[in-house]
Design an enzyme around this catalytic site. Structure first.
Site, mmCIF file in Angstrom:
data_model
loop_
_atom_site.group_PDB
_atom_site.id
_atom_site.type_symbol
_atom_site.label_atom_id
_atom_site.label_comp_id
_atom_site.label_asym_id
_atom_site.label_seq_id
_atom_site.Cartn_x
_atom_site.Cartn_y
_atom_site.Cartn_z
ATOM 1 C CE LYS A 16 -4.310 -1.775 1.762
ATOM 2 N NZ LYS A 16 -5.353 -1.732 2.746
ATOM 3 C CE LYS A 42 -12.300 -2.930 -0.440
ATOM 4 N NZ LYS A 42 -12.113 -3.633 0.801
ATOM 5 C CE LYS A 76 -7.660 -11.213 -1.702
ATOM 6 N NZ LYS A 76 -7.135 -10.923 -0.366
#
Ligand code: TRP
Length: 348
Positions: free
Chosen positions: A115, A214, A211
């Site tokens: 991140k 969203k 994966k």
């Protein structure tokens, strides 16, 4: 003598719409644990704000996750269901753990490195301080209740290891005070990852190596728990596959990421093994398998979505459930926190 019932804790972040990966990888596995464990399932809103969340979205997603828990079969009388920020002790213990954990431990967390951008975290100036300390709050979530098992996916294993490291260091640094309180053993348990059933890592419907998430650019790659029946069917029927038919054994799925993903989804939804699914569908083409998978997915997800809609529409009822869960969580947390304050040396 009272039988020892092991306690589990798990949580999901309200930072986006729930999808099939959340359902099969987490929520669905939470349900059977209610029979064998004392279960605490949290909506970790304090974790969600480590990256910016629109307050209205945060609130909506918090209700949505709590509703998904219940609609999927978690009984709010049996399980403790609540949102993290209603139990302030999470923040308090999180702070103490910030002072137990070392900066170097946090720097090794792959999720943070991802991140914060790049190996060296070139972008780390731009991310919040909370994102860096995230694993220490997660350790607090678990250890506040002295939970011994945590059902989570593979991607959280490193955070669980760090939770054990924090527990070990705390037990070691405060050994004398822990003994002084009358404990002849460690204060915090060393929590394990709880693996239940075949590990389900749900992959994108458009790329079997990615994966399901969203944040995927393509809406067709992700099945959301609130999708209607037509949308679910359409997404499955348009899922990327190879031209071959299905193999008769699991070994035949090797190197066929998209096929393996669809078969694994079927197996999870049907509570079957991959071999059982292939015993039925081996040799069939996608023209037969995809409609069967679409029907199965709709039959499992539609009733859950219906119940979720009903629950999120009744905020008074949801507030009552979350408040009751928070009260029961605090009944466990408060005596622990009281001991921890004594151990650390805070005047009470
Ligand atoms: N870090 C977890 C995730 O991203 C969410 C989480 C926060 C959690 N606290 C937890 C999971 C405690 C299990 C136990 O999915």
């Amino acid at each position: 003598m009272m039988a020892f019932i092991p306690r589990v804790f798990s949580g999901i972040k309200p930072s986006g719409d729930l999808h099939l990966g959340n359902y099969l990888g987490a929520i669905r596995r939470f349900v059977p644990l209610q029979q064998t464990h004392e279960t605490i399932y949290c909506v970790v809103d304090m974790h969600a704000i480590t990256v910016w969340q629109e307050p209205e979205d945060l609130r909506r997603w918090t209700y949505e996750i709590a509703a998904a828990y219940i609609a999927s079969g978690l009984d709010p009388k049996k399980s403790i269901i609540f949102n993290q920020s209603q139990v302030v002790e999470h923040a308090e213990l999180g702070w103490i753990f910030n002072c137990v954990a070392r900066v170097g431990w946090m720097m090794r967390m792959t999720q943070f490195k991802d991140k914060a951008g790049g190996e060296g975290g070139e972008n780390s100036e731009a991310v919040s301080l909370g994102l860096f300390a995230y694993p220490s709050l997660m350790a607090a979530d678990i250890l506040l209740y002295k939970a011994t098992g945590v059902p989570v996916g593979d991607d959280q294993k490193q955070h669980l290891e760090l939770t054990r490291d924090i527990a070990k260091k705390f037990n070691h640094d405060f050994r004398k005070q822990i003994k002084g309180l009358g404990f002849d053993e460690d204060y915090f348990p060393l929590t394990d990852t709880l693996v239940t059933g075949p590990a389900t890592r749900v992959m994108s419907l458009k790329d079997g190596k990615k994966k399901m998430s969203k944040s995927d650019a393509s809406d067709m790659s992700t099945i959301y728990m609130m999708d209607d029946a037509d949308t679910i069917s359409k997404k499955i029927k348009r899922a990327t596959t190879d031209p071959e038919s299905l193999p008769t054994e699991a070994a035949g799925l090797e190197g066929r990421a998209e096929a393996a993903n669809l078969v694994a989804i079927y197996a999870s939804l049907a509570d079957q093994s991959v071999d059982q699914v292939l015993a039925e569908f081996g040799g069939s083409g996608w023209g037969k398998f995809k409609p069967a998978l679409a029907d199965l997915a709709v039959s499992v997800l539609s009733p859950i979505a219906g119940e979720m809609r009903r629950l999120v529409g009744d905020r008074a009822e949801m507030d009552k459930i979350l408040r009751d869960g928070a009260d029961r969580a605090r009944a466990i947390a408060i005596p622990h926190m009281d001991e921890i304050r004594q151990i650390v040396g805070f005047v009470r």
